[in-house]
Design a protein around this motif. Sequence first.
Motif, short mmCIF file in Angstrom:
data_model
loop_
_atom_site.label_atom_id
_atom_site.label_comp_id
_atom_site.label_asym_id
_atom_site.label_seq_id
_atom_site.Cartn_x
_atom_site.Cartn_y
_atom_site.Cartn_z
N ASN A 79 1.00 -1.24 0.16
CA ASN A 79 -0.02 -0.05 0.01
C ASN A 79 0.76 1.32 -0.01
N ASN A 80 2.02 1.38 0.89
CA ASN A 80 2.84 2.39 0.82
C ASN A 80 3.60 2.74 -0.61
N ALA A 81 3.91 1.39 -1.11
CA ALA A 81 4.46 1.54 -2.45
C ALA A 81 3.50 2.08 -3.40
N LYS A 82 2.26 1.78 -3.44
CA LYS A 82 1.37 2.47 -4.21
C LYS A 82 0.95 3.96 -3.78
N ILE A 83 1.07 4.23 -2.73
CA ILE A 83 0.92 5.77 -2.35
C ILE A 83 2.08 6.29 -2.99
N ALA A 84 3.41 5.89 -2.81
CA ALA A 84 4.42 6.58 -3.37
C ALA A 84 4.58 6.49 -4.90
N VAL A 85 3.89 5.64 -5.63
CA VAL A 85 3.68 5.85 -7.00
C VAL A 85 2.85 7.19 -7.42
N VAL A 86 1.65 7.43 -6.41
CA VAL A 86 0.90 8.32 -6.66
C VAL A 86 1.69 9.62 -6.69
N ALA A 87 2.60 9.67 -5.50
CA ALA A 87 3.24 10.86 -5.11
C ALA A 87 4.55 11.04 -6.10
N LYS A 88 4.52 10.15 -7.05
CA LYS A 88 5.65 10.22 -7.97
C LYS A 88 7.23 10.02 -7.43
N ASN A 89 7.16 9.44 -6.20
CA ASN A 89 8.31 8.98 -5.69
C ASN A 89 8.74 7.61 -6.09
N MET A 90 9.15 7.52 -7.27
CA MET A 90 9.35 6.20 -7.95
C MET A 90 10.63 5.32 -7.11
N PRO A 91 11.77 5.77 -6.59
CA PRO A 91 12.60 5.12 -5.95
C PRO A 91 12.05 4.41 -4.65
N ASP A 92 11.36 5.05 -3.80
CA ASP A 92 10.83 4.51 -2.56
C ASP A 92 9.45 3.61 -3.04
N ALA A 93 8.94 4.05 -3.97
CA ALA A 93 7.84 2.82 -4.68
C ALA A 93 8.44 1.63 -4.79
N ARG A 94 9.44 1.47 -5.77
CA ARG A 94 10.19 0.43 -6.14
C ARG A 94 10.94 -0.31 -4.90
N ARG A 95 11.44 0.45 -3.86
CA ARG A 95 12.06 -0.19 -2.75
C ARG A 95 11.00 -0.80 -1.99
N LEU A 96 9.82 -0.09 -1.80
CA LEU A 96 8.59 -0.83 -0.76
C LEU A 96 7.97 -1.78 -1.74
N ALA A 97 7.87 -1.92 -2.81
CA ALA A 97 7.29 -2.81 -3.79
C ALA A 97 8.21 -4.08 -3.55
N LEU A 98 9.39 -4.09 -3.60
CA LEU A 98 10.42 -5.10 -3.34
C LEU A 98 10.33 -5.71 -1.87
N GLN A 99 10.28 -4.76 -0.89
CA GLN A 99 10.20 -5.20 0.63
C GLN A 99 8.92 -5.80 0.64
N ALA A 100 7.87 -5.37 0.01
CA ALA A 100 6.52 -6.21 0.18
C ALA A 100 6.78 -7.46 -0.53
#
Length: 143
Positions: A79-100
């Motif tokens: 969910n946090n990765a999806k929020i980061a995508v919406v916020a256009k913070n792709m490095p965090d989105a990628r990191r969070l998706a991998l962590q998930a």
Amino acid sequence: MKTVKGVIAITSLLVSRLRLSKRTVILASATVFIVGCASAAKPPSAELQAAELAISNAERAQVVRYTSSELNTARNELNNAKIAVVAKNMPDARRLALQAQLSAELALARAELLKAQAVNKDMQQSIDALQREAQRNLSGVRP
């Protein structure tokens, strides 16, 4: 469109103030523009899909019966990765998706370990019962 207007404004400013040749300023501006466009990161859709698949696999394996904390962590990270995508913070989105994905895989592995330990315990209890029964039968037999 705003970026193009900004590049044109900077180009005009550099030509008039610094007395650089138009060709030099245009090349420099084009380089800055291209680098700026190239650095725009794409959403980590492959990582998000992998995380969703890992969570789905863990849910199908009924991981919640054995260990729900890792699975909940995986869901929160997704969910946090999806929020980061919406916020256009792709490095965090990628990191969070991998962590998930890793959290879901950890939940699945831990659940499989707990299942195997339960089976092992049941088998050991059966072996112990059979050994006791064999001892009783041997002690009652007279040669």
